[in-house]
Design an enzyme around this catalytic site. Structure first.
Site, PDB file in Angstrom:
ATOM      1  N   ASN A   1       4.851  79.293   1.697  1.00 36.72           N
ATOM      2  CA  ASN A   1       6.117  79.504   2.407  1.00 36.72           C
ATOM      3  C   ASN A   1       7.306  79.313   1.457  1.00 36.72           C
ATOM      4  O   ASN A   1       7.328  78.385   0.647  1.00 36.72           O
ATOM      5  CB  ASN A   1       6.246  78.508   3.562  1.00 36.72           C
ATOM      6  CG  ASN A   1       5.279  78.827   4.688  1.00 36.72           C
ATOM      7  OD1 ASN A   1       5.489  79.733   5.468  1.00 36.72           O
ATOM      8  ND2 ASN A   1       4.180  78.060   4.763  1.00 36.72           N
TER       9      ASN A   1
ATOM     10  N   GLU B   1       5.456  83.858   2.011  1.00 36.49           N
ATOM     11  CA  GLU B   1       5.885  83.998   3.403  1.00 36.49           C
ATOM     12  C   GLU B   1       7.369  83.653   3.519  1.00 36.49           C
ATOM     13  O   GLU B   1       7.812  82.590   3.061  1.00 36.49           O
ATOM     14  CB  GLU B   1       5.074  83.067   4.307  1.00 36.49           C
ATOM     15  CG  GLU B   1       3.604  83.439   4.401  1.00 36.49           C
ATOM     16  CD  GLU B   1       2.873  82.581   5.426  1.00 36.49           C
ATOM     17  OE1 GLU B   1       3.546  81.758   6.100  1.00 36.49           O
ATOM     18  OE2 GLU B   1       1.651  82.733   5.552  1.00 36.49           O
TER      19      GLU B   1
ATOM     20  N   ASP C   1       7.205  85.886   8.279  1.00 37.45           N
ATOM     21  CA  ASP C   1       6.728  84.816   9.158  1.00 37.45           C
ATOM     22  C   ASP C   1       7.548  84.757  10.435  1.00 37.45           C
ATOM     23  O   ASP C   1       8.695  85.205  10.493  1.00 37.45           O
ATOM     24  CB  ASP C   1       6.806  83.487   8.396  1.00 37.45           C
ATOM     25  CG  ASP C   1       5.932  82.420   9.024  1.00 37.45           C
ATOM     26  OD1 ASP C   1       5.169  82.747   9.947  1.00 37.45           O
ATOM     27  OD2 ASP C   1       6.024  81.260   8.581  1.00 37.45           O
TER      28      ASP C   1
ATOM     29  N   GLU D   1      -0.600  83.220  14.560  1.00 40.45           N
ATOM     30  CA  GLU D   1      -0.586  81.794  14.235  1.00 40.45           C
ATOM     31  C   GLU D   1      -0.873  80.968  15.497  1.00 40.45           C
ATOM     32  O   GLU D   1      -0.606  81.404  16.614  1.00 40.45           O
ATOM     33  CB  GLU D   1       0.778  81.390  13.681  1.00 40.45           C
ATOM     34  CG  GLU D   1       1.153  82.035  12.374  1.00 40.45           C
ATOM     35  CD  GLU D   1       2.515  81.548  11.877  1.00 40.45           C
ATOM     36  OE1 GLU D   1       2.538  80.861  10.839  1.00 40.45           O
ATOM     37  OE2 GLU D   1       3.532  81.850  12.523  1.00 40.45           O
TER      38      GLU D   1
END
Length: 800
Positions: free
Chosen positions: A635, A667, A697, A754
């Site tokens: 991330n 991400e 994301d 997710e």
């Protein structure tokens, strides 16, 4: 007097009398002119002028006397003693020089008059010494009354001549002074000649050292020519001096007339000696005669027409007193709406010089600078400096029955609008917020902009209800939260407010601001768009937050961070195709600290950049050692994207680990794209250019996701866990998941769900064609040492 007239009429040759008068006039004119030059000079130059003036004046008196004596017919053969004749010339020059020195030693009138009287005495000394040189076969009997009268006439008229000469250096006064000096010499001579009575005595004869009238005529002619020569020389010098003075006067007048300042010079009595036009214009005195007038008369004239305020007598007296004391005085006055600064500078010898400067624009600039130093340039509200001054003032004035509150305001979601729509829209929004805040408060309150999207209010009211603060805070929340129309956009923001009260929460500005800030943080934690009063426990929470920040700064050095990995499974094949790298903080004393507690703090303080860089490097190093070539997702925070070295950091992490770029997935959230879309897309394209995959994301939770999918070809979009959690219970969540997976299929983009926690959710995702899934159904995040186990182990039947 009858005897004097008889003497002139019967005993003198009028032709020679006229010649004597002409010589006397010429000598007097030159003497007066040289007197002016000497008076205008100082030091050695003055001494030269005095010597020349004494020579011209003395010779003129001497020549006048002996030419007039040639015109005198005593009726018997006469001669003149050479030594005594020459002595009379010396007396004339010496005494005239003495009189000039006295007259020029001071500007006081009685001193000037005394000098003139001494010059008149020099005329008498020369005359009676010259008469003593006369040798006749006769006795001279003097009329003592006429002798005294001749001395009085000579001294009186000479004194008046110098008094007129010093009054002013102009043609009128010069001619008058010349005439008076001529009268002084002539009146003395002929009055003295009228005092002479000759008694013949044949026994008296001439001395061997005597000179005949014929020879004396020659000497007198020489003296007259000497006078004329000296007069010519003096005239030339005077002409040159006047030319230089004229040139200097022209330069001075030009300089004075072109000065931006007004200038006026006064003598010790307050009389105007010199002024320029600018002075008259600035003081409103253009239509008045100023030169030579007393300032007191000018001010009285202006007072009579209401153009001067105050008492002229008192004002002039104070200025003269300051000048006599040698004090420089500066004052500011107003004329015709203009501010004028006046500086009175005393000058040696008495009097003063006043300069007048128009400082209206300067004052306006100073006021503007002062205003800018204490006000916000964008909203024109008081800034932090003026806010503190107003708060200090309010604390000083507050009484027991008064209520004083400090409200710290922070706009909610302003940064998102500023980043997405640009600073011009953000600035316009801040201006409207400032206007609304100004409308919310009373005239006793102060609204300030402390910086960025931070505002503050000081509420000050007398004998008001305690709920007035809460009422104001509620009103501010309501007004600020109302929609804004700016540049074609309808914008909605909120405001969080922290409140501290005096004297309960503090008695000085620092305490009150600090505690209002603590209350503001509490308002943000409680969901924003609300207000909170300071409470005692907030100090402890703020202290804990500060300690956490200190520990966070040291955590990298102490190697307290770890990278955990959560598997990402292919939905169709049900195998692990990658891992998401997640940072964990294993504090030496506190143990594991939740990312929800330290990640926001790291982003707020900027520590997320070094932490994110470490996570990226560590994830690449770990992935390079895995037994299978699966991908690793890292991330990136929006704060990291502001770092200009981001691309270089990614390249260095790949190079150091040896991980192929195709295995690295970065991400980002939609908030990254909100910052600066063009610059961000440029960075994303550069990362894609050397093989790194880019994933979007939390898809569907932002502002304009579809436009981003069109502007950049993402490799993957991740469906937010909020939609997956309610997949089996809410039709709208199912519809969103179906739409996103369908969009992914159409665009050829991988979709990852997710937060999958149940078999039912997994089956629904498979039915909708979702590409990948991750969540606790498969495995929670695990340390790097357990990655190989997760790769080889089949999916566990985990429960949510």
């Amino acid at each position: 007097m009858y005897r004097v007239l008889t003497c002139l009429a019967t005993e003198h040759d009028w032709r020679l009398v006229l010649l004597a008068g002409t010589i006397c006039w010429l000598a007097s004119a030159v003497a007066i002119s040289l007197f002016h030059r000497a008076r205008a000079s100082r030091g050695r130059t003055r001494a030269v002028w005095i010597a020349l003036d004494a020579a011209v004046g003395g010779c003129g008196i001497w020549a006048t006397h002996f030419v007039a004596m040639l015109a005198y017919d005593p009726g018997a053969g006469a001669g003149y003693s050479i030594p005594v004749t020459l002595l009379s010339l010396v007396f004339a020059i010496a005494i005239v020089a003495t009189g000039l020195c006295i007259a020029l030693s001071s500007s006081r009138q009685w001193v000037v008059g005394l000098g003139g009287a001494v010059i008149g005495g020099g005329v008498a000394a020369m005359h009676y010494t010259g008469m003593a040189a006369l040798e006749l076969p006769a006795f001279i009997v003097w009329s003592h009354g006429l002798v005294l009268a001749s001395i009085v006439f000579g001294s009186l008229f000479a004194a008046i001549a110098l008094l007129v000469a010093v009054r002013r250096d102009n043609p009128v006064h010069t001619v008058a002074a010349t005439g008076l000096l001529t009268v002084a010499i002539v009146s003395h001579h002929f009055t003295a000649m009228g005092a002479v009575t000759l008694i013949p005595d044949p026994t008296l004869g001439t001395d061997t050292m005597s000179i005949s009238p014929t020879a004396l005529s020659f000497l007198t002619a020489v003296a007259a020519f000497a006078i004329l020569g000296l007069s010519l020389l003096a005239a030339m010098i005077d002409r040159r001096a006047k030319g230089e003075l004229h040139s200097q006067k022209v330069l001075l007048d030009t300089a004075l007339d072109n000065m931006s300042q007004g200038l006026c010079m006064f003598d010790a009595d307050g009389r105007i000696l010199l002024n320029n036009q600018r002075y008259a214009e600035m003081m409103g005195r253009t239509g008045m005669a100023l030169q030579g007038r007393l300032l007191l008369d000018v001010l009285r004239q202006q007072k009579a027409v209401n153009r001067w305020d105050g008492d002229p007598d008192q004002f002039v007296a104070s200025v003269i007193a300051a000048a006599k004391a040698g004090n420089s005085v500066t004052r500011t006055l107003t004329r015709n709406g203009r501010s004028i600064r006046v500086v009175d500078q005393p000058k040696s010898g008495g009097g003063w010089v006043a300069t007048f400067e128009d400082i209206t624009e300067w004052q306006q600039v100073q006021e503007q600078i002062s205003h800018m130093a204490r006000h916000d340039a964008l909203t024109n509200l008081p800034n932090r400096i003026l806010f503190r001054e107003q708060l200090e003032k309010a604390l000083r004035l507050a009484k027991r029955t008064d209520q004083l509150a400090v409200l710290c305001l922070d706009l909610d979601h302003f940064k998102d609008i500023n980043d997405s729509l640009g600073h011009p829209v953000g600035d316009a929004l801040l201006k409207q917020v400032a206007r609304r805040l100004g409308d919310c408060v009373s005239e006793n309150d102060t609204v300030a902009r402390l910086g960025g999207d931070e505002f503050a209010i000081v509420q000050f009211c007398h004998d008001c209800d305690p709920s007035a603060v809460a009422s104001l805070a509620s009103h501010v929340v309501e007004q600020v939260s109302a929609p804004y129309e700016i540049a074609g956009h309808q914008l909605v923001i909120g405001v969080s407010i922290g409140i501290s009260l005096a004297p309960e929460d503090g008695k000085n500005p620092d305490e009150l601001l600090k505690k209002a800030d603590l209350a503001l943080y509490r308002a943000k934690e409680d969901g924003r768009g609300t207000y909170r009063f300071f409470e005692t426990g907030m100090d402890a929470r703020a202290q804990a937050r500060r300690l956490l920040e200190l520990d966070l700064r040291a955590a990298l050095q102490r190697n307290e961070f770890e990278v955990y990995y959560q598997p990402i499974r292919d939905v169709a094949k049900d195998v692990v195709v990658g891992f998401e790298a997640l940072v964990r903080w294993n504090h030496a004393l506190r143990g594991m600290i939740s990312p929800a507690n330290f990640i926001p703090l790291a982003e707020e303080t900027g520590l997320i950049v070094p932490i994110g860089d470490w996570v990226l490097r560590q994830a690449c190093m770990d992935a390079a050692r895995w037994s299978r070539d699966v991908g690793v997702a890292v991330n990136l925070s929006p704060v990291q994207f502001k770092n200009p070295n981001l691309v270089l950091t990614v390249k260095e992490a790949l190079k150091a680990s040896g991980l192929p770029p195709q295995r690295l997935e970065l991400e980002i959230t939609e908030s990254v794209l909100l910052q600066n879309s063009e610059a961000t897309l440029s960075v994303l394209h550069e990362l894609r250019a050397f093989g790194v995959r880019i994933s979007l994301d939390d898809f569907g939770t932002g502002y304009s996701s579809l436009s981003y999918l069109r502007s950049f070809p993402f490799d993957k979009i991740k469906i937010d866990r909020s939609f997956v959690t309610e997949l089996a219970t809410r039709d709208d969540s199912m519809a969103i998941v179906r739409a996103v997976t369908g969009l992914g299929k159409s665009l050829g983009i991988v979709t990852t769900a997710e937060g999958v926690e149940t078999d039912e959710q997994f089956d629904l995702l498979r039915q909708e064609g979702c590409t990948q899934a991750q969540g606790y159904l498969f495995s929670p995040p695990r340390p790097a040492t357990e990655v190989e186990t997760m790769l080889s182990k089949a999916r566990a039947q985990a429960v949510a």
